[in-house]
Design a protein around this motif. Structure first.
Motif, PDB file in Angstrom:
ATOM      1  N   UNK A   1      -0.494  79.143  71.137  1.00  0.00           N
ATOM      2  CA  UNK A   1      -1.247  79.216  69.888  1.00  0.00           C
ATOM      3  C   UNK A   1      -0.594  80.224  68.930  1.00  0.00           C
ATOM      4  N   UNK A   2      -0.123  81.322  69.460  1.00  0.00           N
ATOM      5  CA  UNK A   2       0.547  82.330  68.638  1.00  0.00           C
ATOM      6  C   UNK A   2       1.848  81.820  68.038  1.00  0.00           C
ATOM      7  N   UNK A   3       2.613  81.078  68.819  1.00  0.00           N
ATOM      8  CA  UNK A   3       3.860  80.515  68.285  1.00  0.00           C
ATOM      9  C   UNK A   3       3.549  79.499  67.182  1.00  0.00           C
ATOM     10  N   UNK A   4       2.490  78.702  67.370  1.00  0.00           N
ATOM     11  CA  UNK A   4       2.086  77.751  66.327  1.00  0.00           C
ATOM     12  C   UNK A   4       1.612  78.504  65.078  1.00  0.00           C
ATOM     13  N   UNK A   5       0.879  79.606  65.284  1.00  0.00           N
ATOM     14  CA  UNK A   5       0.411  80.394  64.143  1.00  0.00           C
ATOM     15  C   UNK A   5       1.595  81.023  63.405  1.00  0.00           C
ATOM     16  N   UNK A   6       2.583  81.506  64.136  1.00  0.00           N
ATOM     17  CA  UNK A   6       3.766  82.100  63.508  1.00  0.00           C
ATOM     18  C   UNK A   6       4.479  81.066  62.638  1.00  0.00           C
ATOM     19  N   UNK A   7       4.568  79.835  63.119  1.00  0.00           N
ATOM     20  CA  UNK A   7       5.173  78.767  62.310  1.00  0.00           C
ATOM     21  C   UNK A   7       4.312  78.470  61.087  1.00  0.00           C
ATOM     22  N   UNK A   8       2.986  78.530  61.233  1.00  0.00           N
ATOM     23  CA  UNK A   8       2.069  78.254  60.119  1.00  0.00           C
ATOM     24  C   UNK A   8       2.135  79.331  59.039  1.00  0.00           C
ATOM     25  N   UNK A   9       2.586  80.523  59.395  1.00  0.00           N
ATOM     26  CA  UNK A   9       2.718  81.602  58.410  1.00  0.00           C
ATOM     27  C   UNK A   9       3.671  81.199  57.289  1.00  0.00           C
ATOM     28  N   UNK A  10       4.678  80.413  57.605  1.00  0.00           N
ATOM     29  CA  UNK A  10       5.645  79.956  56.598  1.00  0.00           C
ATOM     30  C   UNK A  10       4.923  79.216  55.473  1.00  0.00           C
ATOM     31  N   UNK A  11       4.088  78.270  55.825  1.00  0.00           N
ATOM     32  CA  UNK A  11       3.337  77.501  54.825  1.00  0.00           C
ATOM     33  C   UNK A  11       2.302  78.376  54.123  1.00  0.00           C
ATOM     34  N   UNK A  12       1.705  79.301  54.865  1.00  0.00           N
ATOM     35  CA  UNK A  12       0.646  80.144  54.303  1.00  0.00           C
ATOM     36  C   UNK A  12       1.130  81.012  53.153  1.00  0.00           C
ATOM     37  N   UNK A  13       2.388  81.399  53.165  1.00  0.00           N
ATOM     38  CA  UNK A  13       2.914  82.260  52.093  1.00  0.00           C
ATOM     39  C   UNK A  13       3.865  81.514  51.162  1.00  0.00           C
ATOM     40  N   UNK A  14       3.969  80.209  51.365  1.00  0.00           N
ATOM     41  CA  UNK A  14       4.841  79.403  50.507  1.00  0.00           C
ATOM     42  C   UNK A  14       4.440  79.558  49.040  1.00  0.00           C
ATOM     43  N   UNK A  15       5.404  79.793  48.187  1.00  0.00           N
ATOM     44  CA  UNK A  15       5.153  79.911  46.759  1.00  0.00           C
ATOM     45  C   UNK A  15       4.732  81.299  46.301  1.00  0.00           C
ATOM     46  N   UNK A  16       4.583  82.248  47.224  1.00  0.00           N
ATOM     47  CA  UNK A  16       4.171  83.596  46.827  1.00  0.00           C
ATOM     48  C   UNK A  16       5.351  84.486  46.434  1.00  0.00           C
ATOM     49  N   UNK A  17       6.557  84.021  46.684  1.00  0.00           N
ATOM     50  CA  UNK A  17       7.736  84.784  46.267  1.00  0.00           C
ATOM     51  C   UNK A  17       8.072  85.969  47.159  1.00  0.00           C
ATOM     52  N   UNK A  18       7.841  85.824  48.451  1.00  0.00           N
ATOM     53  CA  UNK A  18       8.132  86.922  49.369  1.00  0.00           C
ATOM     54  C   UNK A  18       9.606  87.315  49.255  1.00  0.00           C
ATOM     55  N   UNK A  19       9.830  88.597  48.977  1.00  0.00           N
ATOM     56  CA  UNK A  19      11.192  89.114  48.826  1.00  0.00           C
ATOM     57  C   UNK A  19      11.635  89.951  50.020  1.00  0.00           C
ATOM     58  N   UNK A  20      10.661  90.507  50.759  1.00  0.00           N
ATOM     59  CA  UNK A  20      10.981  91.369  51.905  1.00  0.00           C
ATOM     60  C   UNK A  20       9.934  91.166  52.991  1.00  0.00           C
ATOM     61  N   UNK A  21      10.402  91.162  54.240  1.00  0.00           N
ATOM     62  CA  UNK A  21       9.530  91.036  55.403  1.00  0.00           C
ATOM     63  C   UNK A  21       9.659  92.319  56.207  1.00  0.00           C
ATOM     64  N   UNK A  22       8.508  92.966  56.476  1.00  0.00           N
ATOM     65  CA  UNK A  22       8.494  94.208  57.256  1.00  0.00           C
ATOM     66  C   UNK A  22       7.621  94.049  58.481  1.00  0.00           C
ATOM     67  N   UNK A  23       8.025  94.745  59.535  1.00  0.00           N
ATOM     68  CA  UNK A  23       7.302  94.698  60.804  1.00  0.00           C
ATOM     69  C   UNK A  23       7.691  95.917  61.619  1.00  0.00           C
ATOM     70  N   UNK A  24       6.790  96.372  62.494  1.00  0.00           N
ATOM     71  CA  UNK A  24       7.257  97.355  63.466  1.00  0.00           C
ATOM     72  C   UNK A  24       8.202  96.656  64.446  1.00  0.00           C
ATOM     73  N   UNK A  25       8.954  97.407  65.192  1.00  0.00           N
ATOM     74  CA  UNK A  25       9.921  96.827  66.126  1.00  0.00           C
ATOM     75  C   UNK A  25       9.303  96.392  67.436  1.00  0.00           C
ATOM     76  N   UNK A  26       8.119  95.816  67.395  1.00  0.00           N
ATOM     77  CA  UNK A  26       7.416  95.336  68.583  1.00  0.00           C
ATOM     78  C   UNK A  26       7.654  93.833  68.693  1.00  0.00           C
ATOM     79  N   UNK A  27       7.975  93.377  69.898  1.00  0.00           N
ATOM     80  CA  UNK A  27       8.374  91.984  70.099  1.00  0.00           C
ATOM     81  C   UNK A  27       7.380  90.981  69.523  1.00  0.00           C
ATOM     82  N   UNK A  28       6.089  91.151  69.777  1.00  0.00           N
ATOM     83  CA  UNK A  28       5.103  90.173  69.283  1.00  0.00           C
ATOM     84  C   UNK A  28       5.079  90.118  67.756  1.00  0.00           C
ATOM     85  N   UNK A  29       5.300  91.254  67.097  1.00  0.00           N
ATOM     86  CA  UNK A  29       5.344  91.284  65.641  1.00  0.00           C
ATOM     87  C   UNK A  29       6.612  90.607  65.133  1.00  0.00           C
ATOM     88  N   UNK A  30       7.732  90.943  65.745  1.00  0.00           N
ATOM     89  CA  UNK A  30       9.004  90.336  65.345  1.00  0.00           C
ATOM     90  C   UNK A  30       8.990  88.831  65.579  1.00  0.00           C
TER      91      UNK A  30
END
Length: 162
Positions: free
Chosen positions: A48-77
């Motif tokens: 479910x998490x992998x499917x949600x991670x893929x869905x994030x792409x569509x969720x932010x489509x058109x918002x103009x994301x210029x930078x992606x930030x995350x802590x260096x934790x595997x689940x976040x990355x």
């Protein structure tokens, strides 16, 4: 005495940089998108998490994301990776403790996304003095926008499988 002078200097420098708690704000014409890492079993994303991670792409489509930030934790990355691949952007790592000053500074005048954890998302909400609730559930996505006058709005969305 030397320690006291150092602390006074440190407070003066951080105050000048606008990073004292309660003194943080998004710059004009800035957008900070905040989401929690996707669903997991242990340290790794589950199906479910992998499917949600893929869905994030569509969720932010058109918002103009210029930078992606995350802590260096595997689940976040792992949550950020499909978005990074789709946008051709690297996932930039920030320490999970107190990411707000860096997100505010690096996100000035642009659109950034933070793929965080419950604790650091709560810290961002507190630092920016945002109304509750913060996006702590899997699939919560909050888009915090600051207009040209610095007025802040929050758009709340959901994404991924339920």
């Amino acid at each position: 005495m030397l320690r006291r002078l150092f602390l006074i200097s440190l407070v003066s420098v951080t105050a000048a940089c606008g990073v004292l708690p309660g003194n943080l704000a998004l710059g004009p014409n800035s957008t900070l998108i905040v989401t929690r890492h996707a669903d997991r079993d242990g340290e790794d994303l589950n199906d479910k998490g992998r499917a949600r991670a893929r869905a994030l792409v569509k969720a932010v489509d058109g918002l103009g994301v210029a930078h992606i930030y995350s802590p260096g934790i595997k689940r976040n990355l792992d949550t950020a990776e499909p978005l990074a691949q789709a946008l051709g952007l690297p996932v930039k790592r920030l320490p999970q403790e107190n990411p707000t000053p860096a997100l505010v500074e690096r996100g000035a005048g642009t659109v950034v996304i933070w793929v965080g954890n419950k604790g650091n998302i709560a810290t961002i909400w507190e630092d920016l003095r945002l109304s509750e609730p913060s996006p702590l559930a899997y699939g919560d996505l909050h888009i915090i926008r600051s207009d040209a006058q610095g007025r802040v709005t929050i758009e709340r969305r959901r994404y991924g499988p339920e």
